[in-house]
Design an enzyme around this catalytic site. Structure first.
Site, short mmCIF file in Angstrom:
data_model
loop_
_atom_site.label_atom_id
_atom_site.label_comp_id
_atom_site.label_asym_id
_atom_site.label_seq_id
_atom_site.Cartn_x
_atom_site.Cartn_y
_atom_site.Cartn_z
CB CYS A 3 -0.16 -23.93 47.61
SG CYS A 3 1.36 -24.90 47.77
CB ALA A 4 -2.71 -20.82 43.06
CB ALA A 5 -6.74 -24.26 44.68
N GLY A 52 -8.18 -16.87 45.08
CA GLY A 52 -8.46 -15.51 45.50
C GLY A 52 -7.23 -14.60 45.46
CE LYS A 53 -3.78 -16.09 50.51
NZ LYS A 53 -4.81 -17.16 50.49
CG ASP A 77 -3.66 -26.25 44.28
OD1 ASP A 77 -3.51 -25.39 45.17
OD2 ASP A 77 -4.15 -27.38 44.51
CG ASP A 90 -1.85 -19.53 50.96
OD1 ASP A 90 -1.56 -19.81 52.13
OD2 ASP A 90 -2.99 -19.20 50.61
CB CYS A 134 -4.72 -19.96 57.03
SG CYS A 134 -4.94 -21.64 56.41
#
Length: 447
Positions: A263-265, A268-269, A285, A329, A382
């Site tokens: 779930c990389a989009a 930034g990470k 993603d 994430d 988040c």
């Protein structure tokens, strides 16, 4: 009034804000999608884009209060076919209450906005309502201040959950959610450290602040256009909230390791991981459009990763080789980043939380099978809701005999952390500070 006269008056920004608000609140579309579409539709200049965004964000932050005002000031609800005027009224009232725009200019431009949304016949109504608020402002605001249901401008279900989980700090969380977020930078360790880049900012007349334990992070005193940042186009620095900047160091990727960022989009990470270690990283993603942002970010920073468009609940994309470390994430309620995305308050439903929790557990279980024995998985959201965070990880460990807590180090003292989320970090949104975020690290036992 002619279209050109309306365009010259600042009306396009008001019309665009109203159009975007209608898309969000009537059609349940993301503001991130609705606002650019509205900007294009009304041919906004760069300055007008900023104004439309400020108005739309502000209305969504203060929506219950503004809706209450419209109900007091309009004799009867507007018919569906002219509903766009309702959103113009919200935009106008927000300007009068909360923006520094001169009152006469705000009213005039909002009234002119009716021409651009093809409701010229209701210009008189808009003018009358906004001027009525001006006359009754003290009386209206006094009523608002005593109306408990308007306090905090959050949906009741979010407020109730925060009160239950954070009885001592829920009001600070809501206050932070209602603020405009600060702008944080992540310095690319391949080019500079935080101290040397801060010196470049100072030379450019840009004030910034550093924080212990945030090795590559700086908070700007005032948000600004990234084009004004030294070396931005050369990849010296990226924009990333402080909370998200802990993902890479907590993951602890080492050179040559095989890493999965699930779930990389928007990337930034992934970029932060690669800036710190020359590892073999796969960025996964499900959304092709969001993966384009990953590619753009990596290209600007001159970093390389394997980019995969696939569903993290499936394994048909996987080559069968186990990963040394995985960053998940996870998709979540985003209740920790409401200040950045105020539409979350009105798009998210309480019933979504159980569905999201199930999805998180499914992804976590699937990716766990791809992790080497002895490997580590860093789980992040988040969110500030325990069902998605501490309870989620506790449940997973109880259900998987080869999973154990890999307790995180003590967080830096300046972070707003919930002490009840032991072993993991539950960061709470902080005024002039970081977003709400959660981290837990799991280790896969070797049998």
């Amino acid at each position: 009034m002619s279209q050109s006269r309306a365009g010259a008056s600042g009306a396009p920004a008001r019309a665009a804000a109203a159009s975007a608000l209608q898309q969000v609140l009537q059609h349940q579309r993301s503001l991130n999608v609705a606002l650019p579409e509205a900007a294009q539709k009304f041919k906004l200049t760069a300055a007008d884009k900023g104004l439309a965004q400020a108005i739309a964000f502000g209305v969504l932050r203060d929506l219950p209060t503004l809706e209450w005002l419209v109900a007091q000031l309009v004799d009867k609800p507007l018919k569906p076919k002219v509903r766009i005027v309702h959103y113009l009224l919200l935009a106008g009232l927000y300007q009068l209450r909360s923006m520094r725009t001169a009152s006469h200019a705000a009213i005039s431009a909002t009234v002119d906005g009716a021409v651009l949304v093809r409701q010229q016949g209701l210009k008189g109504l808009i003018n009358a309502v906004l001027r009525s608020y001006q006359r009754k402002q003290d009386e209206c605001e006094a009523e608002i201040n005593t109306a408990s249901e308007l306090s905090g401008n959050h949906p009741g279900w979010i407020k109730k959950r925060l009160q239950q989980r954070y009885p001592q700090s829920w009001s600070q969380i809501i206050a932070a959610n209602q603020q405009q977020p600060p702008m944080w930078l992540r310095v690319n360790a391949r080019h500079h450290n935080a101290t040397s880049y801060q010196a470049l900012l100072t030379e450019a007349g840009i004030e910034s602040h550093s924080y212990p334990g945030l090795d590559h992070g700086l908070r700007l005193q005032q948000p600004l256009d990234v084009a004004t940042l030294p070396g931005f186009s050369e990849g010296w620095v990226s924009v990333q909230d402080a909370a998200a900047q802990f993902a890479a160091p907590l993951l602890g990727a080492q050179p040559a390791e095989r890493i999965l960022d699930a779930c990389a989009a928007p990337g930034g990470k992934s970029a932060h991981i690669l800036e710190g270690a020359a590892c073999e990283l796969t960025a996964l993603d499900i959304e092709a459009s969001r993966l384009e942002r990953v590619k753009d970010n990596l290209q600007r920073l001159a970093l390389n990763a394997t980019i995969v468009e696939a569903d993290a609940t499936a394994n048909d994309w996987w080559d069968g080789e186990l990963f040394d470390r995985i960053l998940l994430d996870a998709p979540c309620s985003a209740t920790g980043v409401i200040r950045r995305h105020p539409d979350i308050k009105w798009l998210r439903r309480e019933s979504d939380i159980a569905d999201l929790s199930d999805l998180q557990q499914t992804i976590l279980t699937n990716l766990w099978s791809m992790l080497k024995p002895g490997g580590q998985l860093l789980y992040a959201t988040c969110s500030v809701l325990p069902e998605e965070n501490h309870q989620q990880i506790t449940h997973f460990i109880d259900a998987n005999s080869d999973a154990e807590w890999d307790e995180l180090p003590p967080p830096p003292a300046w972070l707003a952390v919930d002490p009840l989320a032991s072993k993991g970090w539950q960061l709470l949104p902080k005024i002039d500070g970081h977003d709400g975020f959660y981290y837990a690290r799991l280790k896969k036992q070797q049998h």
